[in-house]
Design an enzyme around this catalytic site. Structure first.
Site, mmCIF file in Angstrom:
data_model
loop_
_atom_site.group_PDB
_atom_site.id
_atom_site.type_symbol
_atom_site.label_atom_id
_atom_site.label_comp_id
_atom_site.label_asym_id
_atom_site.label_seq_id
_atom_site.Cartn_x
_atom_site.Cartn_y
_atom_site.Cartn_z
ATOM 1 N N ASP A 113 -1.952 -0.464 5.863
ATOM 2 C CA ASP A 113 -2.148 0.144 7.177
ATOM 3 C C ASP A 113 -3.579 0.607 7.414
ATOM 4 O O ASP A 113 -4.002 0.736 8.543
ATOM 5 C CB ASP A 113 -1.223 1.362 7.328
ATOM 6 C CG ASP A 113 -1.643 2.483 6.390
ATOM 7 O OD1 ASP A 113 -1.674 2.229 5.170
ATOM 8 O OD2 ASP A 113 -1.973 3.572 6.868
ATOM 9 N N ASP A 141 -7.483 -1.097 3.589
ATOM 10 C CA ASP A 141 -6.650 -2.244 3.223
ATOM 11 C C ASP A 141 -7.147 -3.541 3.850
ATOM 12 O O ASP A 141 -6.742 -4.627 3.432
ATOM 13 C CB ASP A 141 -5.201 -2.023 3.693
ATOM 14 C CG ASP A 141 -4.589 -0.793 3.054
ATOM 15 O OD1 ASP A 141 -4.780 -0.613 1.844
ATOM 16 O OD2 ASP A 141 -3.928 -0.026 3.772
ATOM 17 N N ASP A 145 0.865 -1.170 0.000
ATOM 18 C CA ASP A 145 0.000 0.000 0.000
ATOM 19 C C ASP A 145 0.914 1.236 0.000
ATOM 20 O O ASP A 145 2.087 1.133 0.328
ATOM 21 C CB ASP A 145 -0.862 -0.062 1.265
ATOM 22 C CG ASP A 145 -1.570 1.230 1.550
ATOM 23 O OD1 ASP A 145 -2.333 1.666 0.682
ATOM 24 O OD2 ASP A 145 -1.365 1.795 2.635
HETATM 25 P P1 ADP Z 1 -3.327 4.313 0.070
HETATM 26 O O1 ADP Z 1 -4.211 3.290 -0.533
HETATM 27 O O2 ADP Z 1 -2.105 4.602 -0.740
HETATM 28 O O3 ADP Z 1 -2.992 4.070 1.501
HETATM 29 P P2 ADP Z 1 -5.597 5.884 0.577
HETATM 30 O O4 ADP Z 1 -6.555 5.187 -0.345
HETATM 31 O O5 ADP Z 1 -5.675 5.550 1.990
HETATM 32 O O6 ADP Z 1 -4.127 5.694 0.037
HETATM 33 O O7 ADP Z 1 -5.776 7.450 0.402
HETATM 34 C C1 ADP Z 1 -5.811 8.019 -0.882
HETATM 35 C C2 ADP Z 1 -6.161 9.496 -0.859
HETATM 36 O O8 ADP Z 1 -7.484 9.636 -0.362
HETATM 37 C C3 ADP Z 1 -5.351 10.336 0.041
HETATM 38 O O9 ADP Z 1 -4.169 10.779 -0.558
HETATM 39 C C4 ADP Z 1 -6.278 11.513 0.310
HETATM 40 O O10 ADP Z 1 -6.270 12.420 -0.740
HETATM 41 C C5 ADP Z 1 -7.630 10.870 0.310
HETATM 42 N N1 ADP Z 1 -8.243 10.618 1.619
HETATM 43 C C6 ADP Z 1 -8.763 9.438 2.040
HETATM 44 N N2 ADP Z 1 -9.295 9.530 3.256
HETATM 45 C C7 ADP Z 1 -9.119 10.791 3.641
HETATM 46 C C8 ADP Z 1 -9.453 11.534 4.822
HETATM 47 N N3 ADP Z 1 -10.069 10.986 5.863
HETATM 48 N N4 ADP Z 1 -9.103 12.843 4.875
HETATM 49 C C9 ADP Z 1 -8.462 13.402 3.860
HETATM 50 N N5 ADP Z 1 -8.131 12.773 2.734
HETATM 51 C C10 ADP Z 1 -8.446 11.492 2.603
HETATM 52 MG MG MG Z 2 -2.665 3.327 3.457
#
Ligand code: ADP
Ligand code: MG
Length: 632
Positions: A505, A509, A310
Site C-alpha cells: 500500500d 512498496d 506488506d
Molecule cells: P510496512 O512495510 O509493514 O508497510 P512501513 O515500512 O511502512 O511498514 O512502516 C514501518 C514503521 O516505520 C512503522 O511502524 C513506523 O514505526 C515507521 N514509520 C514510517 N513512516 C512513518 C511516518 N511517516 N510517521 C511515523 N512512523 C513512520
Molecule cells: Mg505498508
C-alpha cells in the site's frame, strides 16, 4: 490508432462486408452472377486492405500473427473466383474484430464506472491548519499540501519548496521533473519527492476525470500482449495450413481444394477467442472492485505461485490505535503527540495518518510543518514551530539523533512504536496497536486453495512486531526491517522459484510492486504512487478481494485456452475434409463461421464467472454482501 477511431473503422468494415454479401446473394438469386461476383469482391477488398495494413504493422514489430491465414484465404478465394466464399470469410473476420472491440468497450466502461465512484480527497491549508476535504470543494486559489506519493488532484502552481514530479503517466517522460515556485503542475502527476504546497488554478472536475482516463488508458494500452497465448501457436498452425493447402493442390491439380483448406483454416476463433475471454475477465474483475490493468497482468495473475504481503496497511487494517505514550521526561505526553502529529500531517503513511487523527481527536490545533523530508517506510524530518523534528521508527529517529534506546524494544515487543526526536534529542515514543484485518486466516486458506503455495510477509517494521502479528498464520516466511530496496530484492529472489505477486500500500512498496510479476496495490487508502506502479489495484479497502480477482483471472484464462484448443481441433478436422474434397470453399466458409460463433460464445462465458469457489467454504458472513461489488 485511437480506440474510438478503431471501433468506428471496425463497424464500417463489417457493414461493408455484410452489405456486399447480402446484395451479392440477392443478385445471384436474380441470376445476375457476373454482378454478384463484382459486388462480393467489392465487399471483400476494404476488409482485405485493412487486414494487410494490420499485418504489415505487426510484421514491422516482429510479430507473425494468424491474420496472415485470413489474408491468404481471402486473396486466394478472390484469385480463383470463389468470391462468395471470400465474402463469407470477410464478414466473419470483420464481425469477429467487432465483437472483440465490443468486449473491450464493455471492460472500459466497467472500469471507468468503478473509478468514478472512488472517493477522492485532498489536504487543504485553511486558517493556519490542514483539513482533509473532498475534491469537489476545492476552488482555484486554494492551497493544497501534496505529500510524497500523492497525485496532484488539481492543476496548479508550486507555491513553496521544490517539487519533484513524476509525470510519466501523463507525458511518458520517465525521469521526474524538478519544479520550483511558480511552475505549473499538471493534475495527475505523482509527487516523487518531498511534500510541497500547490496553489490550485483549476477545479477538480476535469482533473479527476483526467486521472480516470489515464488509468483506464494505461489498461487499454496493453492490448497487444493479449493474443500472445494464441501467437505462440500461430506459426505452427500457419505452417500446417499452408502445407496442407499446397499438398491438396499438388495431389489433385485443383487449386480450389487449396482455397477450401485456407478458408476453413481462417482461424478467427484463435485470433479472437483469447482477447474476448481475457477482456471479459477484466470487466468481470472490475465488477468486484479489482482493477486489472490489461490482459497481460490478468494472465500473470492466473499463474501466481508465491505471494509477498506488506504488513502495515495491507495485512493489518492500517488504522492503529495509540496504546500509550512514553515520555522521557523532557516533554509532556500532549506535546509529544502534538509535535509528532504536526509533522506527520505531511506524510501519507497509515501510521502517520493515525497519529494525526488521534491528535485531532483531542481537539488541540496542529502546527504546519516546514522543510519536510520523508524517507519512505522509515520516517519524516522537518521543522515545526521553528524546531527540528524527526518522527518515525525507533531506528530512524535513533539514527538521526545518535541515541539508541535499547529498553524500548523490550517494553513494547509486538506493538508498533513511533519515536519522536526534537532538536537532536529523543523526546519519547508513541506505542500503537495495529491489528490484523479480520478474516485474514480464512483469506490465506482461500489463497492456498487457489494454488498459491508460498506466502511471505515483508515489512519495514521491526521483527518483534512482525513476529507477534503473524503468529499462528502459518506463513512460509517473515522478513522484517526491510528498506524499499530490500523489498525489491526479496521479490527478485523469490522470482527464481516462480511467478511472484506482491501486495502493498505504501510509497515504500512501489518499487517492489513494479518489480513483481504482478504488483497489487491497496488503492482505496494506499499511496497513489503504489497504485501507479501496480498491475492490479484493489479499489475497495478489502484485502479479501484478492480471492475473486485471482479466481476470475484463472477461470478466464482457462476459458481462453479451452476456446483455442476446441477451435483449432475443429478447424483441423474441417481442413482435412476440405483437402479430400468433402467441402467446397463456400461450405468450408460456412462451417468455419459456425465454429467461430460457438468458440466466441464460449469465450464470452468469462463475462458471467461467479467467483466463490475459494471463499465458499470459509467466507465470513460479513464478506458476502460486499462481494456483490461496490455498488451494493
Ligand atoms: P510496512 O512495510 O509493514 O508497510 P512501513 O515500512 O511502512 O511498514 O512502516 C514501518 C514503521 O516505520 C512503522 O511502524 C513506523 O514505526 C515507521 N514509520 C514510517 N513512516 C512513518 C511516518 N511517516 N510517521 C511515523 N512512523 C513512520
Ligand atoms: Mg505498508
Amino acid at each position: 490508432m485511437k480506440p474510438l477511431l478503431h471501433d468506428r473503422l471496425n463497424v464500417a468494415l463489417m457493414a461493408i462486408a455484410l452489405l456486399g454479401l447480402c446484395v451479392g446473394v440477392g443478385l445471384w438469386l436474380g441470376a445476375r452472377t457476373d454482378l454478384a461476383t463484382f459486388v462480393w469482391t467489392a465487399g471483400v477488398l476494404p476488409v482485405l486492405a485493412a487486414l494487410v495494413v494490420e499485418i504489415v504493422r505487426s510484421l514491422w514489430r516482429g510479430d507473425v500473427g494468424l491474420d496472415i491465414v485470413a489474408a491468404l484465404s481471402m486473396s486466394a478465394a478472390l484469385l480463383f473466383g470463389e468470391t462468395l466464399a471470400a465474402a463469407v470469410v470477410a464478414l466473419m473476420y470483420s464481425g469477429g474484430t467487432f465483437l472483440e472491440s465490443y468486449a473491450q468497450g464493455r471492460a472500459r466502461r466497467e472500469m471507468s464506472d468503478l473509478l468514478s465512484r472512488v472517493p477522492r480527497t485532498a489536504t487543504r491549508h485553511r486558517n493556519g491548519a490542514l483539513d482533509e476535504v473532498p475534491l469537489d470543494d476545492i476552488a482555484p486559489g486554494d492551497l493544497l499540501l501534496i505529500r510524497q506519493g500523492d497525485v496532484a488532484p488539481n492543476d496548479g502552481t508550486v507555491e513553496s519548496g521544490a517539487a519533484m514530479l513524476d509525470q510519466s503517466a501523463l507525458t511518458g517522460e520517465s525521469m521526474p521533473t524538478r519544479l520550483t515556485k511558480g511552475n505549473d503542475v499538471m493534475s495527475g502527476s505523482t509527487n516523487a519527492g518531498d511534500a510541497f504546497d500547490l496553489c490550485v488554478t483549476r477545479r477538480a472536475a476535469d482533473s479527476t476525470y483526467a486521472g480516470i482516463v489515464r488509468l483506464v488508458e494505461a489498461a487499454q494500452a496493453s492490448k497487444a500482449p493479449m493474443a500472445r497465448l494464441a501467437d505462440r501457436w500461430s506459426l505452427l498452425f500457419l505452417a500446417v495450413t499452408v502445407t496442407l493447402a499446397a499438398a491438396a493442390w499438388w495431389f489433385t491439380g485443383d487449386p480450389i481444394r487449396a482455397v477450401a483448406v485456407l478458408v476453413v483454416a481462417t482461424p478467427c476463433p484463435l485470433i479472437l477467442a483469447v482477447p474476448v475471454a481475457l477482456v471479459a475477465g477484466l470487466s468481470r474483475a472490475a465488477h468486484f472492485g479489482v482493477l486489472i490493468k490489461g490482459a497481460k497482468p490478468l494472465e500473470a495473475l492466473a499463474r501466481i505461485k508465491t505471494l509477498i504481503l506488506d504488513k502495515t496497511g495491507t495485512l493489518t487494517d492500517g488504522r492503529p490505535q495509540i496504546v500509550s505514550i512514553i515520555t522521557l521526561g523532557k516533554m509532556s505526553e500532549e506535546d509529544i503527540l502534538h509535535f509528532a502529529a504536526s509533522l506527520d500531517q505531511a506524510s501519507k503513511h497509515p501510521i502517520a495518518q493515525a497519529i494525526v487523527a488521534a491528535a485531532q481527536g483531542q481537539g488541540a490545533p496542529l502546527s504546519i510543518p516546514q522543510n519536510v523530508v520523508e524517507t519512505p517506510g522509515e520516517g519524516v524530518a522537518g521543522t515545526v514551530e521553528g524546531r527540528q523534528v524527526w518522527v518515525g521508527g525507533t531506528a530512524f529517529v535513533a539514527a538521526q539523533v545518535g541515541v539508541v534506546d535499547a529498553e524500548i524494544a523490550n517494553i513494547t515487543a509486538g506493538s508498533v512504536v513511533v519515536s519522536l526526536g526534537v532538536d537532536g534529542k529523543v523526546m519519547g515514543h508513541i506505542v500503537m496497536a495495529d491489528s490484523l484485518r479480520s478474516g485474514t486466516a480464512d483469506l490465506l486458506a482461500g489463497l492456498r486453495r487457489l494454488g498459491i503455495s508460498r506466502i511471505l510477509l515483508a515489512t519495514g517494521d521491526r521483527r518483534a512486531v512482525a513476529d507477534v502479528i503473524t503468529d499462528g498464520l502459518g506463513l512460509d516466511g517473515v522478513r522484517a526491517d526491510l528498506t524499499p530496496d530490500q523489498k525489491v530484492l526479496l521479490v527478485l529472489t523469490e522470482h527464481k522459484r516462480g511467478p511472484v505477486m506482491m501486495v502493498g500500500d505504501g510509497v515504500n512498496d512501489a518499487p517492489a510492486l513494479a518489480a513483481a510479476d504482478v504488483g497489487v496495490a491497496m488503492g482505496a487508502r494506499g499511496a497513489a504512487a503504489s497504485a501507479e506502479a501496480a498491475d492490479v489495484v484493489l479499489l475497495v479497502d478489502d484485502l479479501n478481494r484478492l480471492l475473486p480477482g485471482i479466481e476470475i483471472a484463472q477461470r478466464s484464462r482457462k476459458i481462453a485456452l479451452e476456446s483455442v484448443v476446441a477451435g483449432i481441433g475443429l478447424s483441423i478436422l474441417g481442413m482435412i475434409a476440405a483437402a479430400f474434397g468433402y467441402l467446397t470453399p463456400v461450405q468450408g466458409a460456412l462451417l468455419q463461421e459456425l465454429i467461430d460463433v460457438a468458440v466466441i460464445l464460449n469465450a464470452l462465458r468469462a463475462l458471467r464467472i461467479r467467483p466463490g469457489a475459494a471463499a465458499k467454504a470459509v467466507a465470513p458472513p460479513r464478506m458476502l454482501p460486499q462481494l456483490n461489488g461496490p455498488n451494493t
